[in-house]
Design a protein around this motif. Sequence first.
Motif, PDB file in Angstrom:
ATOM      1  N   PHE A   1      20.098 -15.483  14.958  1.00  0.00           N
ATOM      2  CA  PHE A   1      19.820 -15.311  16.538  1.00  0.00           C
ATOM      3  C   PHE A   1      18.679 -16.374  16.905  1.00  0.00           C
TER       4      PHE A   1
ATOM      5  N   VAL B   1      20.923 -17.554  22.232  1.00  0.00           N
ATOM      6  CA  VAL B   1      20.709 -16.326  23.156  1.00  0.00           C
ATOM      7  C   VAL B   1      19.697 -16.958  24.339  1.00  0.00           C
TER       8      VAL B   1
ATOM      9  N   HIS C   1      16.957 -11.206  24.909  1.00  0.00           N
ATOM     10  CA  HIS C   1      18.014 -10.553  24.138  1.00  0.00           C
ATOM     11  C   HIS C   1      17.923  -9.368  23.459  1.00  0.00           C
TER      12      HIS C   1
ATOM     13  N   VAL D   1      19.005  -7.345  20.099  1.00  0.00           N
ATOM     14  CA  VAL D   1      19.765  -7.581  19.012  1.00  0.00           C
ATOM     15  C   VAL D   1      20.346  -6.310  18.479  1.00  0.00           C
TER      16      VAL D   1
END
Length: 274
Positions: A86, A122, A126, A128
């Motif tokens: 990410f 992202v 965000h 996760v």
Amino acid sequence: MVIKVLMDNESVSEEFRSEHGLSLYIETGSRRILFDTGESGTFDLNAEKLGVNIADVDFLVLSHGHYDHGGGINRFFELNSKAKAFVNRRSFEEHWAVKPDGTRKYIGLDKRLLDTGRIVLVEDYHVVDDGIELFSGIKGDTLTPSGNQDLYMIHSGEMVHDDFAHEQNMLVTEDGKGILFAGCAHRGIVNIIEEIAVEGNILLEAVIGGFHLYNKSRGTSESDEIVDEIGRYLKESGPMYYTCHCTGLEAYGRLKETMDGKLDYLAAGKTIEI
């Protein structure tokens, strides 16, 4: 929650590798997370000594688009065939450091990583997973690191000072405890705490990460006055602090005196439990 330091500028002993970089392994009740990968990918050697199987990591979070945090992503993908990474969408822009003599050094990420199919780009916020949130776009200019003056990005074809919109911080909430992870705190650790904890009304148990109080290009630390002011703020803010990497040992020593037991250093090879 267990945190194991897989890479840092310092190590707890000669048994563990060290380099200018950061990599943390985080184990919650349900997830195994890698936060940054260091500069070279040798984090895996320390991981083995600490009993960490990189193949078992559920996902990688990259704090920002600099080589000393993302230089080992390829190695991570070699060792782990399933996990996604990410990354803030702006992390793959070009990032540069300019030395005092005017020499430029590319300090960004390998853009070929975008072709792996394992990078999740992202936005500024965000989620996760349950209890794991990412925050970018930190505002405020209080006590931002002076070392930022030597860091640049390419914007609209021109080299301009980096605004660090690509820098993301991770908040892990478990059993009512909020643990905040910051890779380098280029936006200023005080601003990060103010926006995520104070404005977000989040009670933090601990804050972990580098504070960027050491300028690697110039070999200098922040002034004593600035370090003391940051230390006083952190001491009164509530959580326990664990710093590393770009804080620098000189600034760490001064902060530790100011913070009266509320600060510890995370060298490679160290394990803490929160």
